[in-house]
Design an enzyme around this catalytic site. Structure first.
Site, mmCIF file in Angstrom:
data_model
loop_
_atom_site.group_PDB
_atom_site.id
_atom_site.type_symbol
_atom_site.label_atom_id
_atom_site.label_comp_id
_atom_site.label_asym_id
_atom_site.label_seq_id
_atom_site.Cartn_x
_atom_site.Cartn_y
_atom_site.Cartn_z
ATOM 1 N N TYR A 47 100.262 -26.572 58.903
ATOM 2 C CA TYR A 47 99.678 -25.508 59.742
ATOM 3 C C TYR A 47 98.665 -26.063 60.753
ATOM 4 O O TYR A 47 98.222 -25.341 61.644
ATOM 5 C CB TYR A 47 98.978 -24.435 58.885
ATOM 6 C CG TYR A 47 99.794 -23.855 57.751
ATOM 7 C CD1 TYR A 47 101.177 -23.997 57.708
ATOM 8 C CD2 TYR A 47 99.187 -23.174 56.708
ATOM 9 C CE1 TYR A 47 101.919 -23.483 56.647
ATOM 10 C CE2 TYR A 47 99.923 -22.655 55.649
ATOM 11 C CZ TYR A 47 101.289 -22.823 55.619
ATOM 12 O OH TYR A 47 102.010 -22.311 54.571
ATOM 13 N N HIS A 105 104.860 -29.292 49.579
ATOM 14 C CA HIS A 105 105.173 -28.094 50.380
ATOM 15 C C HIS A 105 106.600 -27.585 50.154
ATOM 16 O O HIS A 105 106.875 -26.395 50.306
ATOM 17 C CB HIS A 105 104.954 -28.415 51.864
ATOM 18 C CG HIS A 105 104.729 -27.224 52.727
ATOM 19 N ND1 HIS A 105 103.835 -27.212 53.769
ATOM 20 C CD2 HIS A 105 105.286 -25.992 52.720
ATOM 21 C CE1 HIS A 105 103.849 -26.029 54.350
ATOM 22 N NE2 HIS A 105 104.724 -25.270 53.741
HETATM 23 N N1 LIG Z 1 104.873 -22.576 51.154
HETATM 24 C C1 LIG Z 1 105.566 -22.187 52.206
HETATM 25 O O1 LIG Z 1 106.638 -22.751 52.530
HETATM 26 C C2 LIG Z 1 105.088 -21.004 52.995
HETATM 27 C C3 LIG Z 1 105.940 -20.426 53.948
HETATM 28 C C4 LIG Z 1 105.479 -19.314 54.635
HETATM 29 C C5 LIG Z 1 104.202 -18.807 54.380
HETATM 30 N N2 LIG Z 1 103.387 -19.419 53.478
HETATM 31 C C6 LIG Z 1 102.004 -18.929 53.215
HETATM 32 O O2 LIG Z 1 102.030 -17.532 52.983
HETATM 33 C C7 LIG Z 1 101.220 -16.872 53.966
HETATM 34 C C8 LIG Z 1 101.769 -15.511 54.306
HETATM 35 O O3 LIG Z 1 103.095 -15.589 54.778
HETATM 36 P P1 LIG Z 1 103.499 -15.329 56.307
HETATM 37 O O4 LIG Z 1 102.343 -15.661 57.156
HETATM 38 O O5 LIG Z 1 104.775 -16.024 56.534
HETATM 39 O O6 LIG Z 1 103.834 -13.778 56.362
HETATM 40 P P2 LIG Z 1 103.229 -12.388 55.836
HETATM 41 O O7 LIG Z 1 101.891 -12.547 55.260
HETATM 42 O O8 LIG Z 1 104.301 -11.754 55.027
HETATM 43 O O9 LIG Z 1 103.160 -11.558 57.185
HETATM 44 C C9 LIG Z 1 102.334 -11.912 58.254
HETATM 45 C C10 LIG Z 1 102.698 -10.999 59.414
HETATM 46 O O10 LIG Z 1 102.397 -9.647 59.057
HETATM 47 C C11 LIG Z 1 101.502 -9.094 60.013
HETATM 48 N N3 LIG Z 1 100.566 -8.233 59.295
HETATM 49 C C12 LIG Z 1 99.514 -8.610 58.549
HETATM 50 N N4 LIG Z 1 98.882 -7.551 58.021
HETATM 51 C C13 LIG Z 1 99.531 -6.462 58.454
HETATM 52 C C14 LIG Z 1 99.345 -5.083 58.258
HETATM 53 N N5 LIG Z 1 98.342 -4.620 57.495
HETATM 54 N N6 LIG Z 1 100.209 -4.225 58.851
HETATM 55 C C15 LIG Z 1 101.221 -4.710 59.604
HETATM 56 N N7 LIG Z 1 101.466 -6.006 59.830
HETATM 57 C C16 LIG Z 1 100.628 -6.887 59.259
HETATM 58 C C17 LIG Z 1 100.830 -10.267 60.664
HETATM 59 O O11 LIG Z 1 100.416 -9.977 61.981
HETATM 60 P P3 LIG Z 1 98.841 -10.138 62.422
HETATM 61 O O12 LIG Z 1 98.426 -11.522 62.116
HETATM 62 O O13 LIG Z 1 98.877 -9.808 63.871
HETATM 63 O O14 LIG Z 1 98.092 -9.113 61.613
HETATM 64 C C18 LIG Z 1 101.947 -11.310 60.671
HETATM 65 O O15 LIG Z 1 102.810 -11.106 61.769
HETATM 66 C C19 LIG Z 1 101.215 -17.856 55.136
HETATM 67 O O16 LIG Z 1 100.197 -17.592 56.068
HETATM 68 C C20 LIG Z 1 101.073 -19.159 54.395
HETATM 69 O O17 LIG Z 1 99.727 -19.336 53.959
HETATM 70 C C21 LIG Z 1 103.821 -20.497 52.768
#
Ligand SMILES: NC(=O)c1ccc[n+]([C@@H]2O[C@H](COP(=O)([O-])OP(=O)(O)OC[C@H]3O[C@@H](n4cnc5c(N)ncnc54)[C@H](OP(=O)(O)O)[C@@H]3O)[C@@H](O)[C@H]2O)c1
Length: 271
Positions: A47, A105
């Protein structure tokens, strides 16, 4: 928002964490989250914001020892020396002497590479650079390799997990082996316009996102919702003190489409 889960190595981990992937305002998001009850930040080398996580924690005024910070080594560094160097660099980036949790990861790279990386993390733990060692995007077969190599088992497996992609075989394996499952992309990356989710949002007077985070908690996962918007960071964490009824949990459970429901890379099937 101080609920915790206990890991098999005895450390406690907050029951919810802030995800910081694709967040250019990462330091500010961490500050807002920590000042509003979050105690876990889920970062990764990939990231490119480990420095920002450290800055945000510093600005929050919350003591380092009260924050649970995670990072992950990417598969391009999956040699023993590469992972050791990556870990040292992560620590320098954070400006702290340790990470609470450090993960491989993904399982990409083949058995020898992932075991070399994992061994380096265990040695990082022995040297005090990491409190707990875990994995991400691992299927049961990848974790079994660790057992077969006679190594300490991971305490966490972080996988894509939400009602549309419930990772049932991985979850079942982790439960049997006392491995806590962290749920990444718990908000389906913002694709929240499903009818069931919307109906429950109305019924409980909660945001669709809160419904999904609450589902994750009630199913025993540790969700990592990401937002860069302060008001959403706060509301996504307001998921304690109320419950989704069993019949409504069952409606969310019924949304599972297995791997078809994944919205990210979800590389759990690599060789
Ligand atoms: N280990 C891995 O391979 C891996 C892969 C993916 C993710 N991750 C981790 O998991 C975390 C979360 O996953 P993610 O970032 O992929 O997706 P997520 O948390 O499922 O969704 C994030 C998205 O949802 C939106 N959002 C957030 N709160 C909201 C709400 N209350 N209402 C409507 N939309 C909302 C955000 O937009 P805004 O920011 O504009 O609010 C963003 O576009 C990552 O940040 C990372 O730390 C790990």
């Amino acid at each position: 928002m101080v609920e915790t889960v206990t890991l098999s190595d005895g450390h406690t981990m907050p029951a919810i964490g802030l995800g910081v992937y694709l967040n250019e305002e990462c330091a500010e998001a961490c500050r807002v989250a920590l000042q509003n009850g979050y105690r876990m930040i889920d970062g990764a080398r990939y990231y490119e914001n480990e420095v920002q996580v450290g800055v945000g924690v510093g600005k929050s005024g919350v003591k380092r020892e009260d924050v649970f910070i995670t990072s992950k080594v990417f598969h391009e560094d999956f040699t023993y020396d590469g992972t050791t160097a990556a870990l040292k660099d992560s620590i320098a980036n954070l400006g702290s002497s340790y990470y609470n949790l450090y993960l491989t990861h993904s399982a990409i790279g083949g058995k020898d590479a992932r075991l070399a990386a994992y061994r380096a993390l265990l040695d990082g733990k022995a040297n005090g650079m990491i409190k707990s060692v875990g994995v991400s995007n691992y299927s049961a077969k990848h974790i079994e390799e660790i057992r077969e190599a006679g190594l300490e088992m991971p305490v966490v497996n972080q996988v894509e997990l939400h009602p549309f992609c419930q990772q049932k075989p991985i979850v079942e394996y982790c439960r049997k082996n006392n491995i806590v499952v962290q749920a990444y992309s718990p908000l389906v990356r913002g694709a929240l316009d499903n009818q069931v989710i919307q109906e429950l949002s109305t019924k409980y007077s909660k945001d669709p996102a809160q419904i999904l985070v609450r589902w994750s908690l009630q199913r025993g996962f540790v969700p990592l919702p990401k937002s860069s918007q302060p008001e959403r960071i706060i509301s996504n964490g307001q998921v304690f003190g109320w419950e989704i009824e069993p019949t409504d949990m069952a409606k969310l459970d019924a949304l599972d489409r297995g791997k078809e429901g994944a919205v990210t890379w979800n590389p759990v099937d690599v060789d």
